[in-house]
Design a protein around this motif. Structure first.
Motif, PDB file in Angstrom:
ATOM      1  N   THR A  14     -60.113  54.911  46.979  1.00 12.22           N
ATOM      2  CA  THR A  14     -60.228  54.960  45.517  1.00 12.22           C
ATOM      3  C   THR A  14     -58.862  54.942  44.818  1.00 12.22           C
ATOM      4  N   TRP A  15     -57.789  54.708  45.567  1.00 12.56           N
ATOM      5  CA  TRP A  15     -56.475  54.579  44.953  1.00 12.56           C
ATOM      6  C   TRP A  15     -56.469  53.382  43.998  1.00 12.56           C
ATOM      7  N   PRO A  19     -59.984  54.121  35.721  1.00 13.26           N
ATOM      8  CA  PRO A  19     -60.924  54.990  35.000  1.00 13.26           C
ATOM      9  C   PRO A  19     -61.291  54.457  33.619  1.00 13.26           C
ATOM     10  N   GLU A  20     -60.488  53.534  33.094  1.00 13.13           N
ATOM     11  CA  GLU A  20     -60.781  52.963  31.781  1.00 13.13           C
ATOM     12  C   GLU A  20     -61.863  51.889  31.852  1.00 13.13           C
ATOM     13  N   ASN A  21     -62.095  51.353  33.020  1.00 12.59           N
ATOM     14  CA  ASN A  21     -63.141  50.336  33.210  1.00 12.59           C
ATOM     15  C   ASN A  21     -64.110  50.800  34.293  1.00 12.59           C
ATOM     16  N   ILE A  22     -64.510  52.043  34.170  1.00 16.32           N
ATOM     17  CA  ILE A  22     -65.264  52.673  35.250  1.00 16.32           C
ATOM     18  C   ILE A  22     -66.626  52.035  35.481  1.00 16.32           C
ATOM     19  N   GLU A  50     -58.448  61.917  36.852  1.00 14.13           N
ATOM     20  CA  GLU A  50     -59.416  61.162  36.053  1.00 14.13           C
ATOM     21  C   GLU A  50     -60.322  60.294  36.915  1.00 14.13           C
ATOM     22  N   VAL A  51     -59.795  59.772  38.024  1.00  9.85           N
ATOM     23  CA  VAL A  51     -60.613  58.943  38.905  1.00  9.85           C
ATOM     24  C   VAL A  51     -61.766  59.758  39.470  1.00  9.85           C
ATOM     25  N   LYS A  56     -68.058  60.501  39.104  1.00 12.81           N
ATOM     26  CA  LYS A  56     -69.345  61.193  39.014  1.00 12.81           C
ATOM     27  C   LYS A  56     -70.443  60.185  38.678  1.00 12.81           C
ATOM     28  N   LYS A  57     -70.094  59.151  37.901  1.00 17.09           N
ATOM     29  CA  LYS A  57     -71.062  58.116  37.537  1.00 17.09           C
ATOM     30  C   LYS A  57     -71.557  57.364  38.774  1.00 17.09           C
ATOM     31  N   PHE A  58     -70.673  57.189  39.742  1.00 13.84           N
ATOM     32  CA  PHE A  58     -71.073  56.522  40.980  1.00 13.84           C
ATOM     33  C   PHE A  58     -71.968  57.425  41.823  1.00 13.84           C
ATOM     34  N   ILE A  59     -71.564  58.668  41.977  1.00 13.51           N
ATOM     35  CA  ILE A  59     -72.312  59.601  42.820  1.00 13.51           C
ATOM     36  C   ILE A  59     -73.717  59.843  42.272  1.00 13.51           C
TER      37      ILE A  59
END
Length: 288
Positions: A14-15, A19-22, A50-51, A56-59
């Motif tokens: 996830t490096w 986060p701005e285009n999550i 922030e990542v 959380k949206k993915f999980i």
């Protein structure tokens, strides 16, 4: 919960997740997950946490029990209570009850003895907040010292065609002998290895009609028996990486990759104590 032997051979790094285009990033991660990739590597160092918060949206869109979440303790651990404090930040940010694996990202990130950190991680296992214990960017001596008192399940370190230091200092041998899974990060050196067009890689890519990166991943996974951590949110690259598992190379070709050496990287002296030299976690970034 995923057993450590059920982890897919290619992990999700996830490096540099944006986060701005999550939303678009999550869609790409879902593609990885749907292809079977179930290992998610997280660090609060990325974009100041922030990542992690945005993922959380993915999980929320996957089956938590089918996702292996690995979390890193970051600088600085100044006392034992910092371990649970940092862990709780992951749990709260992601709204989860446990992480599957917890590790100190780098020994120098702790201001207290390494074994004290790991005894506290062991306590997190005992209370159910952590399932497995990992260690990252450590020397053989550090690994042996910790593993004598706290059972280590995972070792995360740099390993690729050019950077074979963990083989040279016998960390990989120790892991194989002690039921420790080796997770290699920067397995493709962020595409820089392929850009060098080493004759051996060009030859094998042409022979098997694959990309150079697919040759590298196939070797690491099928021959070296490692889990390769790759970060990409490019759908084409995600699918291409998965296809690296769809073929077998001849034994002699795997052996050629095993014996390949890069004089440039072999000549680098790693500063294991972070006293101003080249630290192990920056080894792969020394040359283009």
């Amino acid at each position: 919960m995923i057993d450590k032997n059920q982890i897919f051979e290619i992990g999700i790094g996830t490096w540099k997740i944006d986060p701005e285009n999550i939303e678009s990033e999550v869609e790409a991660l879902l593609n990885s997950y749907n292809l079977g990739q179930n290992y998610l590597s997280l660090s609060m160092l990325y974009n100041n946490g922030e990542v992690v918060k945005k993922l959380k949206k993915f999980i929320e869109r996957v089956d938590r029990k089918k996702l292996f979440i690995a979390a890193n303790l970051e600088p600085n651990i100044e006392c034992e209570t910092d371990v649970e404090k940092q862990l709780d930040e992951y749990l709260t940010s992601l709204d989860i009850e446990y992480v599957d694996m917890l590790q100190l990202h780098k020994p120098s990130f702790s201001k207290i003895p390494l074994i004290n950190v790991y005894k506290e991680i062991q306590r997190m296992v005992e209370i159910g907040k952590v399932k497995y214990i990992g260690i990252s960017n450590a020397s053989l001596e550090q690994l042996e010292t910790v593993n004598k008192e706290v059972k280590i399940d995972f070792f995360e370190g740099i390993y690729n065609l050019e950077c074979k230091i963990y083989e040279d200092i016998k960390v990989i041998e120790y892991c194989n002998q002690n039921d420790i899974k080796f997770l290699c990060y920067q397995p493709l050196r962020r595409n820089r290895t392929a850009l060098r067009n080493y004759p051996l890689l060009v030859e094998l890519a042409n022979k098997y009609q694959k990309t150079q990166n697919q040759i590298i991943l196939n070797w690491l996974i099928k021959e070296k028996k490692m889990i390769a951590l790759v970060k990409t949110t490019n759908i084409h690259r995600i699918n291409e990486n998965k296809q690296a598992l769809d073929f077998e190379m001849e034994k002699e070709d795997y052996q050629k990759l095993n014996t390949f050496r890069s004089e440039e990287f072999d000549n680098i002296k790693v500063d294991w104590k972070d006293n101003g030299g080249i630290p192990i976690d920056q080894l792969a970034n020394q040359f283009m």
